[in-house]
Design an enzyme around this catalytic site. Structure first.
Site, mmCIF file in Angstrom:
data_model
loop_
_atom_site.group_PDB
_atom_site.id
_atom_site.type_symbol
_atom_site.label_atom_id
_atom_site.label_comp_id
_atom_site.label_asym_id
_atom_site.label_seq_id
_atom_site.Cartn_x
_atom_site.Cartn_y
_atom_site.Cartn_z
ATOM 1 N N SER A 68 0.807 -1.225 0.000
ATOM 2 C CA SER A 68 0.000 0.000 0.000
ATOM 3 C C SER A 68 0.840 1.275 0.000
ATOM 4 O O SER A 68 0.341 2.348 -0.322
ATOM 5 C CB SER A 68 -0.948 0.015 1.204
ATOM 6 O OG SER A 68 -0.227 0.172 2.409
ATOM 7 N N LYS A 131 1.080 4.178 6.953
ATOM 8 C CA LYS A 131 0.566 5.104 5.931
ATOM 9 C C LYS A 131 1.239 6.468 6.106
ATOM 10 O O LYS A 131 1.936 6.716 7.088
ATOM 11 C CB LYS A 131 -0.948 5.291 6.065
ATOM 12 C CG LYS A 131 -1.778 4.010 6.091
ATOM 13 C CD LYS A 131 -1.891 3.350 4.739
ATOM 14 C CE LYS A 131 -2.749 2.087 4.818
ATOM 15 N NZ LYS A 131 -2.731 1.330 3.549
#
Length: 289
Positions: A68, A131
């Site tokens: 991701s 993230k």
């Protein structure tokens, strides 16, 4: 007769002295051995305690299993994250995650846009996500045609070529600059035979970040479950560490408890050949074209 008795007594005294000396030396040796063993155990326990304190309070290693954050972070990158960067909460203290020693954070420091953060997602507290922080408390965040808008201001976004993954997949590469000046690369799946990837998350509603919570995006914009989707906003308390640099990386994993010892041995050579030497000790905040 007296001389014989005297000689016998002297011999006996000598034997007794030697035996006593041997017993003393044996007892002293055993005592020294016991002292050495005790000292070794104390040293071992001290080393373990220091190592645990370093992991709990200073720095911890994390393995990234997904893509991701590709290509900033790849699958099987091993990352060091600093635990002290944002202070401490129940979730940042290893081994004390769910004991709830206290509420909120202690020695808290303010995160900045662009930080890469390891945290516990509110909807899946038994796992960890990594993230990039985009929206701060009170911010309005929206994506329009894949461009990030923060408080109705468009961030700078410049196309910077093509990235080809290890699997041969092509990504469009963009250099993005946040309002605080932090610059990084984001990636979007390139068209295949002229057909663009179905980009349902490149245009979003406006997100209003609540107080005490934060908005995150993955650098791999088309393949990230982030605050646009299921993740939602992340409370400050859930932060674990600030990712700093990659200390080791491989294309494949070696350890697998399900494949047995023989298969692990057979897997050792291809695993060693898959080491990404060019990623070792890479700073996650350096911009490399």
């Amino acid at each position: 007769m007296k001389k014989l008795t005297s000689t016998t007594t002297t011999l006996w005294d000598n034997k007794l002295f030697i035996n006593n000396l041997k017993n003393f030396m044996q007892t002293n040796t055993e005592s020294n051995n016991n002292k050495t063993t005790a000292q070794e155990w104390k040293s071992f326990i001290l080393v373990v305690v220091i190592a645990l304190m370093i992991r709990i309070l200073i720095i911890e290693s994390f393995v990234v299993p997904t893509g991701s954050m590709k290509a900033t972070i790849l699958e099987n990158d091993r990352i060091f994250g600093t635990k002290y960067s944002y202070g401490y909460s129940n979730y940042s203290l290893s081994f004390f995650d769910f004991i709830h020693l206290f509420k909120g954070r202690i020695f808290a420091r303010t995160p900045e846009r662009g930080d890469i953060i390891i945290f516990r997602p509110p909807h899946e507290m038994n796992t960890r996500y990594i993230k990039r922080l985009i929206g701060l408390p009170g911010d309005k965040v929206q994506l329009i045609d894949d461009v990030i808008y923060i408080n109705d201001e468009k961030i700078e976004r410049v196309e910077s070529g093509i990235y080809v993954s290890e699997e041969g997949r092509k990504y469009l590469k963009f250099k993005e600059t946040l309002p605080n000046g932090k610059t990084y690369f984001s990636y979007k799946l390139a068209p295949v035979l002229g057909i663009m990837f179905n980009d349902k998350y490149g245009n979003t509603d406006a997100f209003y970040v609540p107080e005490g919570e934060y908005f995150f995006l993955g650098d791999n914009r088309d393949q990230s479950n982030d605050s646009r989707i299921d993740l939602g906003f992340v409370p400050f308390e859930n932060f674990i560490a600030k990712a700093q640099f990659i200390w080791f990386s491989t294309k494949i994993t070696w350890w697998d408890s399900d494949i047995g010892v023989i298969n692990l041995i057979l897997k050792l050579k291809p695993w060693a050949e898959s080491i990404r030497f060019n990623r070792i000790f890479r700073n996650l905040y350096s911009i490399e074209d």
